[in-house]
Design an enzyme around this catalytic site. Structure first.
Site, PDB file in Angstrom:
ATOM      1  N   GLY A 181       6.069  50.581   0.069  1.00 48.84           N
ATOM      2  CA  GLY A 181       5.141  50.533  -1.072  1.00 48.84           C
ATOM      3  C   GLY A 181       5.900  50.773  -2.377  1.00 48.84           C
ATOM      4  O   GLY A 181       5.707  50.055  -3.368  1.00 48.84           O
ATOM      5  N   ASP A 229      10.094  57.319   8.959  1.00 46.79           N
ATOM      6  CA  ASP A 229       9.563  56.498  10.055  1.00 46.79           C
ATOM      7  C   ASP A 229      10.543  55.443  10.582  1.00 46.79           C
ATOM      8  O   ASP A 229      10.303  54.871  11.633  1.00 46.79           O
ATOM      9  CB  ASP A 229       8.289  55.765   9.598  1.00 46.79           C
ATOM     10  CG  ASP A 229       7.153  56.724   9.270  1.00 46.79           C
ATOM     11  OD1 ASP A 229       7.325  57.929   9.472  1.00 46.79           O
ATOM     12  OD2 ASP A 229       6.091  56.248   8.815  1.00 46.79           O
ATOM     13  N   ARG A 236       3.338  55.825  11.177  1.00 53.83           N
ATOM     14  CA  ARG A 236       2.049  55.183  10.950  1.00 53.83           C
ATOM     15  C   ARG A 236       1.967  53.812  11.606  1.00 53.83           C
ATOM     16  O   ARG A 236       1.040  53.512  12.325  1.00 53.83           O
ATOM     17  CB  ARG A 236       1.824  55.026   9.453  1.00 53.83           C
ATOM     18  CG  ARG A 236       0.664  55.816   8.967  1.00 53.83           C
ATOM     19  CD  ARG A 236       0.456  55.593   7.514  1.00 53.83           C
ATOM     20  NE  ARG A 236       1.685  55.812   6.750  1.00 53.83           N
ATOM     21  CZ  ARG A 236       1.722  56.234   5.506  1.00 53.83           C
ATOM     22  NH1 ARG A 236       0.608  56.475   4.880  1.00 53.83           N
ATOM     23  NH2 ARG A 236       2.850  56.399   4.869  1.00 53.83           N
TER      24      ARG A 236
HETATM   25  O1  F6P Z   1       5.746  57.484   5.882  1.00 55.77           O
HETATM   26  C1  F6P Z   1       6.158  58.757   6.166  1.00 55.77           C
HETATM   27  C2  F6P Z   1       5.030  59.604   6.703  1.00 55.77           C
HETATM   28  O2  F6P Z   1       5.597  60.828   7.034  1.00 55.77           O
HETATM   29  C3  F6P Z   1       4.242  58.999   7.850  1.00 55.77           C
HETATM   30  O3  F6P Z   1       4.873  59.127   9.089  1.00 55.77           O
HETATM   31  C4  F6P Z   1       2.947  59.738   7.749  1.00 55.77           C
HETATM   32  O4  F6P Z   1       1.891  58.984   8.262  1.00 55.77           O
HETATM   33  C5  F6P Z   1       2.774  59.911   6.286  1.00 55.77           C
HETATM   34  O5  F6P Z   1       4.053  59.849   5.704  1.00 55.77           O
HETATM   35  C6  F6P Z   1       2.065  61.176   5.905  1.00 55.77           C
HETATM   36  O6  F6P Z   1       2.119  61.278   4.530  1.00 55.77           O
HETATM   37  P1  F6P Z   1       1.447  62.447   3.648  1.00 55.77           P
HETATM   38  O7  F6P Z   1       1.311  63.649   4.491  1.00 55.77           O
HETATM   39  O8  F6P Z   1       2.402  62.634   2.524  1.00 55.77           O
HETATM   40  O9  F6P Z   1       0.163  61.884   3.189  1.00 55.77           O
END
Ligand code: F6P
Length: 428
Positions: free
Chosen positions: A158, A204, A248
């Protein structure tokens, strides 16, 4: 002299500080003026309030003003703002504060020792404002105000898409700022081209066209340690554990954790279990100690622990999420296993980077500076990656598009394509 800024964006990952350090130090060694942007794109949009507009940054060496970083003297350089960022609020000794300042000139000492720090010391954010044309106009203005013409962005897909949009819109943003009288003709001419480079910070390991993303090795190491710890308590009580790990759209952490620390069954988004229902497939796999002992229960064979790893984005073949608590219920009710759930959560993301998450971002940060110095209006924005242990430059938007294609294939339930778009050899 190129004026170069670096920012971190999206979810933090171990190794982001090593990127900032390498870009700053690499930039200085190549004769650039170096800046950091606090709080990701949000900091670009907010910029520096006029009251704090710092025009008088003076690098000094033993009290003498220096105009260019002389590599032979670099170990002695004490830029005026050294230590400015260490606690994120400013240097108390010099009484300067970062309040109202998001775009900050930095020097050699500001980033000293940053390779060993977790998270991102310059802050990160998921900026809503930067997604709007007005936000990007403000961001462009704030960069031009400081004379910055090159930007290194470290973040996930993103954030890197945001970088590419910003660059492709740049000529229009300049024209609009000129039309509004916010910048002079000279500024418009000088800033006709924005140099942008992306570095992938994501635990990830979900970006295509690079073997690894910054922070993924550390997160994997963290999971591996957690499973080692759980193994001993699980075996003591003859228990089953369901571990939820991050990821994710990408099962890399879950899959590699299984390979490096052991697991009886793994759920990943790219390849849902084939079994219909999948509960049968899982229970059978867990009971199977060896193919020729199919009929024997695994506990009867002396197996004292069971580990199931669930990626947070896991789902079944019809895209229904597979939740750790439900897996626990199945193991308890169908196999009679005393089962616990452990969600590793953000312990995977924070903390000190492992050695590889210091080495790779350092090499990539230096390559990012080279890519910025060589960028022309004709060259695409590059993403710095790694392929077969070599640091690479790949067209940023190609990598982002391929990454998106995996998520699209999963949404379309085309798991064969999803798997083949990931590293095909590994997926086999
Ligand atoms: O993309 C990295 C990550 O750690 C994902 O594995 C997870 O879904 C997400 O970020 C969680 O993000 P946050 O807790 O910052 O919303």
């Amino acid at each position: 002299k190129m004026k170069l800024a670096v920012l971190t964006s999206g979810g933090d990952s171990a190794g982001m500080n090593a990127v900032v350090r390498a870009v700053v130090k690499g930039g200085i060694l190549k004769g650039c003026e170096t800046w950091i942007v606090r709080e990701g794109y949000e900091g670009l949009v907010r910029g520096n309030s006029e009251a704090h507009h710092v025009k008088n940054f003076v690098p000094t060496l033993a009290g003498h003003v220096v105009t260019d970083a002389d590599p032979s003297l670099i170990h002695n350089l004490r830029f005026g703002d050294g230590e400015l960022l260490r606690d994120g609020t400013g240097d108390h000794q010099s009484g300067r504060s970062l309040k109202g300042r998001y775009i900050v000139r930095v020097g050699w000492d500001d980033v000293r020792g940053w390779f060993a720090e977790g998270g991102t010391l310059i802050g990160t954010a998921r900026s809503k404002a930067f997604r709007t044309p007005e936000g990007r106009l403000a961001a462009a203005y704030n960069l031009i105000k400081e004379g910055i013409d090159a930007l290194a962005v470290c973040g996930g897909d993103g954030s890197l898409t945001g970088a590419d949009v910003f660059r492709s819109e740049w000529p229009k943003l300049i024209a609009d700022l000129r039309a509004q009288g916010k910048i002079t003709e000279d500024q418009a001419a000088k800033h006709g081209h924005l140099r942008i480079v992306g570095l992938v910070g994501s635990i990830d390991n979900d970006m295509s066209m690079t073997d690894l993303t910054i922070g993924a090795p550390t997160a994997l190491h963290r999971i591996c340690e957690a499973i080692d710890n759980i193994n001993s308590t699980a075996a003591s009580h003859s228990r089953a554990f369901v571990l939820e790990v991050m990821g994710r759209h990408c099962g890399w952490l879950a899959l590699l954790a299984g390979v490096s620390a052991g697991a009886d069954f793994i759920f990943i988004p790219e390849r849902p279990p084939h079994g219909d229902p999948w509960e049968d497939e899982m229970c059978e796999a867990i009971q199977r100690v060896a193919t020729f002992h199919l009929s024997l229960e695994h506990r009867a064979m002396g197996k004292r622990k069971t580990i199931v790893i669930v990626a947070e984005g896991a789902h079944d073949a019809s895209l229904q999420p597979i939740r750790a608590d439900y897996v626990k219920d199945v193991l308890t009710e169908r196999l009679g296993l005393d089962t616990r759930v452990t969600t590793l959560g953000h312990t995977q993301r924070g903390g000190r980077p492992c050695a590889f998450d210091r080495i790779m971002p350092t090499l990539q940060g230096l390559e990012a500076v080279n890519a910025l110095l060589e960028a022309t209006p004709e060259t695409p924005s590059f993403m710095i990656g790694m392929c077969e242990n070599k640091i690479t430059r790949v067209p940023l938007m190609e990598a982002v598009a391929m990454t998106r294609a995996v998520a699209d294939a999963i949404s379309a339930k085309d798991f064969t394509t999803a798997m083949s778009l990931r590293d095909p050899e590994f997926c086999e």
